[in-house]
Design an enzyme around this catalytic site. Structure first.
Site, mmCIF file in Angstrom:
data_model
loop_
_atom_site.group_PDB
_atom_site.id
_atom_site.type_symbol
_atom_site.label_atom_id
_atom_site.label_comp_id
_atom_site.label_asym_id
_atom_site.label_seq_id
_atom_site.Cartn_x
_atom_site.Cartn_y
_atom_site.Cartn_z
ATOM 1 N N ASN A 273 -12.376 -1.744 -0.953
ATOM 2 C CA ASN A 273 -11.763 -2.108 0.324
ATOM 3 C C ASN A 273 -12.228 -1.593 1.549
ATOM 4 O O ASN A 273 -12.754 -0.338 1.695
ATOM 5 C CB ASN A 273 -10.145 -1.606 0.265
ATOM 6 C CG ASN A 273 -9.428 -1.695 1.553
ATOM 7 O OD1 ASN A 273 -9.154 -2.996 1.921
ATOM 8 N ND2 ASN A 273 -9.303 -0.803 2.339
ATOM 9 N N GLU A 274 -12.871 -2.526 2.609
ATOM 10 C CA GLU A 274 -13.155 -2.048 3.810
ATOM 11 C C GLU A 274 -14.253 -1.117 3.483
ATOM 12 O O GLU A 274 -14.228 0.033 4.137
ATOM 13 C CB GLU A 274 -12.114 -1.703 4.756
ATOM 14 C CG GLU A 274 -10.978 -2.698 4.847
ATOM 15 C CD GLU A 274 -10.117 -2.290 6.000
ATOM 16 O OE1 GLU A 274 -10.078 -1.523 6.698
ATOM 17 O OE2 GLU A 274 -9.291 -3.539 6.355
ATOM 18 N N GLN B 195 2.270 -6.129 5.734
ATOM 19 C CA GLN B 195 2.422 -5.708 4.288
ATOM 20 C C GLN B 195 3.508 -6.279 3.808
ATOM 21 O O GLN B 195 4.670 -6.840 4.411
ATOM 22 C CB GLN B 195 2.119 -4.295 3.931
ATOM 23 C CG GLN B 195 0.675 -3.875 4.396
ATOM 24 C CD GLN B 195 0.631 -2.405 3.902
ATOM 25 O OE1 GLN B 195 1.385 -1.729 3.158
ATOM 26 N NE2 GLN B 195 -0.606 -1.746 4.110
ATOM 27 N N GLU C 151 -6.048 -9.210 3.823
ATOM 28 C CA GLU C 151 -5.228 -8.384 4.731
ATOM 29 C C GLU C 151 -5.198 -9.231 6.178
ATOM 30 O O GLU C 151 -6.163 -9.511 6.649
ATOM 31 C CB GLU C 151 -6.030 -6.992 5.185
ATOM 32 C CG GLU C 151 -5.650 -5.946 4.109
ATOM 33 C CD GLU C 151 -5.903 -4.486 4.546
ATOM 34 O OE1 GLU C 151 -6.054 -4.161 5.695
ATOM 35 O OE2 GLU C 151 -6.516 -3.676 3.693
ATOM 36 N N GLU D 152 0.759 -1.224 -0.005
ATOM 37 C CA GLU D 152 -0.034 -0.073 0.097
ATOM 38 C C GLU D 152 0.881 1.346 0.041
ATOM 39 O O GLU D 152 1.850 1.117 0.503
ATOM 40 C CB GLU D 152 -0.946 -0.019 1.422
ATOM 41 C CG GLU D 152 -1.774 1.201 1.326
ATOM 42 C CD GLU D 152 -2.952 1.012 2.351
ATOM 43 O OE1 GLU D 152 -3.770 1.765 2.511
ATOM 44 O OE2 GLU D 152 -2.992 0.022 3.058
ATOM 45 N N TYR E 16 -6.526 -8.787 11.932
ATOM 46 C CA TYR E 16 -5.308 -8.349 12.471
ATOM 47 C C TYR E 16 -5.172 -8.675 13.981
ATOM 48 O O TYR E 16 -6.265 -8.743 14.639
ATOM 49 C CB TYR E 16 -5.224 -6.694 12.413
ATOM 50 C CG TYR E 16 -4.733 -6.343 11.024
ATOM 51 C CD1 TYR E 16 -3.487 -6.243 10.523
ATOM 52 C CD2 TYR E 16 -5.731 -5.864 10.278
ATOM 53 C CE1 TYR E 16 -3.272 -5.779 9.235
ATOM 54 C CE2 TYR E 16 -5.487 -5.210 9.185
ATOM 55 C CZ TYR E 16 -4.297 -5.053 8.397
ATOM 56 O OH TYR E 16 -4.086 -4.777 7.341
#
Length: 528
Positions: A200-201, A381, A332, A53, A277
């Site tokens: 995305n999200e 990432q 992710e 990103e 996460y």
């Protein structure tokens, strides 16, 4: 095939194995029984995907240094990073974000660098975004590392027209105005896009959309954004990835899958995303380099809950898609820690320890055990951001412990899952309890049998007895990753503190015995 589902699996100390007493000498802790005569699903190499990103120094300084840089580069892309990533055969790279994707306007990143629009990266640090790394540079980077494209289009602040124009610019062979513009920018031939992320999200930074609103936007983008490269009709059509569950949210998954099952018109999806996460509260405050054993155990316990989340999301998907046509894309994931002291907190820079490598190995194992549904994943990432493969500092570069896990796991790319049984033991810290061992086996594309075993316990080694039914095994050799402490890290002055070393099983009579150090990951080839 052994399955492990739900929180009960996390708290279960062992898998009961019947009828194996004769195979297990009294001094062996664990018999690992590998059923070589059986096989499970294909482990798609795309679960080892990466995420890059426009965030901190992930792109600028990490990938892109500019054509005039003294750091060795090819067309502005740093050569040491390219070599490192080629070595782990990165299957796909998700770009340009992340939250950045839903504010990214592709025209800002094409044409002569001096004429590109400079914007503000409002998501990550409020710093200028020069857009010198854009479409052409991304595809050049992919070509240099031998990877494929996973583009995220701007659903949050963009339009279907903008996204459709971008895909025409990238993929068309017809002599359109956009094709001629691409040719004038140095690439007459079309590019290929393997995956297209439809936002995305969008429940959060991608527009705070309700599930129903996102579904309507997804259908519009899914209909109008087309791959026009004729080569992909034979090489494999572009696959669309819709936005799904974020950790504990289920409403997006249900809404998207319901719309897919009832779809009318010319739109489709091929995968649904899951973002997750390992966090210790918000904002993240757990140190990357100074943590207790309880902190360690808490992080690994949370990582193991990935199994729960995949099971729950898969159950929703199964209601609408029992044939598993739509893949689950965990695009992710990783551990999110407190930023490195003194760094810009918006750059999400963090060190990478042996703890993080163990977290990566058990997570990848979970993906492989769910390979029938999980066919894509992207760690967050790639470089200098969150749980990175590579860290750079000017001309210096180092490989992280997580990178070494990805290199050790290369045999599992496109391999065939092989069922195993074993007593996982128990690792306890205070009131926390989880299996001591985590293991998977697979047969690679050349027919070689491989075993990966992680010893989660930071204090106790583990003795394994390897038993392969239906096949005589004479040796087990490979690599093991461990270090003096769970918080051991690689630095620019000591880049090999955490690095793989050879490991081999020892034959004792009819048994093959493998001793795993505490807090370690081993990958071995099982040969006659």
């Amino acid at each position: 095939m052994m399955t492990r589902t739900g929180r009960a699996w996390l708290l279960r100390a062992s898998v009961v194995i019947a009828g194996l007493g004769a195979l297990s000498p009294a001094n062996a802790d664990t018999v690992v029984k590998i059923d070589a005569a059986r096989s499970g699903p294909r482990i798609e190499r795309d679960i080892f995907g990466q995420f890059a990103e426009h965030l901190g120094t992930g792109i600028y300084g990490g990938i892109w240094v500019g054509k005039d840089s003294k750091i060795p580069n090819v067309r502005g892309i740093r050569s040491d990073v390219v070599a490192a990533l080629r070595a782990i055969r990165v299957p796909n790279v998700r770009w340009p974000g992340g939250c950045f994707a839903d504010e990214y306007h592709w025209r800002n990143g094409i044409g002569p660098a001096a004429k590109r629009t400079v914007t503000v990266n409002s998501n990550w640090g409020g710093v200028p975004e020069p857009n010198t790394f854009g479409t052409e540079e991304y595809f050049d980077f992919l070509q240099q590392i031998g990877s494929e494209a996973f583009l995220s289009v701007n659903v949050g602040s963009g339009t279907p027209e903008e996204a459709a124009d971008w895909l025409e610019y990238i993929t068309t062979t017809q002599p359109t105005t956009l094709q001629k513009e691409r040719a004038a920018n140095g690439h007459p031939a079309p590019y290929k896009v393997k995956y297209l992320g439809l936002g995305n999200e969008n429940w959060g930074c991608g527009g705070a959309m309700s599930p129903d609103h996102y579904v309507e936007e997804m259908k519009r983008f899914g209909h109008f954004v087309r791959d026009t490269n004729p080569a992909q009709k034979t090489d494999g059509a572009m696959k669309r990835v819709a936005v799904g569950w974020d950790s504990d949210r289920k409403d997006y998954t249900d809404a998207v899958m319901k719309a897919w099952s009832e779809k009318t018109g010319d739109w489709d999806i091929d995968a649904l995303s899951l973002h997750n996460y390992v966090l210790d509260g918000w904002p993240p405050h757990l140190s990357a380099t100074d943590f207790s054993e309880d902190d360690y155990a808490k992080s690994i316990e949370e990582a193991l809950r990935m199994d729960d989340k995949i099971v729950h999301q898969s159950a929703i998907m199964d209601r609408y898609d029992p044939q598993k046509k739509v893949a689950l894309s965990v695009d992710e994931w990783g551990i999110w820690l407190a930023p490195t002291p003194g760094s810009n907190p918006g750059f999400l820079q963090q060190q990478n320890s042996l703890r993080d490598a163990i977290l990566a190995s058990v997570t990848l194992d979970i993906f492989m055990r769910h390979a029938d549904r999980v066919r894509m994943a992207n760690i967050a990432q790639m470089i200098n951001v969150l749980q990175a493969m590579v860290l750079t500092d000017g001309p210096k570069m180092l490989l992280t412990p997580t990178y070494h896990v990805y290199r050790m796991y290369l045999p599992f790319q496109d391999a065939t899952f092989v069922p195993i049984r074993y007593d996982g033991g128990t690792y306890r810290v205070g009131d926390r309890s989880m299996p001591q061992l985590d293991a998977v086996a697979a047969r690679d594309t050349g027919g070689q049998l491989w075993l990966a075993v992680t010893n989660i316990d930071p204090n106790r080694p583990a003795d394994l007895v390897l038993d392969v039914s239906g096949k005589a095994i004479g040796s087990a050799q490979g690599q093991v990753l461990t270090a003096a402490q769970s918080d051991s890290v690689n630095t620019f002055t000591a880049p090999n503190t955490v690095a793989p070393k050879p490991i081999a099983a020892i034959r004792q009579g009819d048994s093959l015995r493998l001793t795993l150090p505490a807090k370690s990951i081993a990958v071995v080839a099982l040969r006659p």
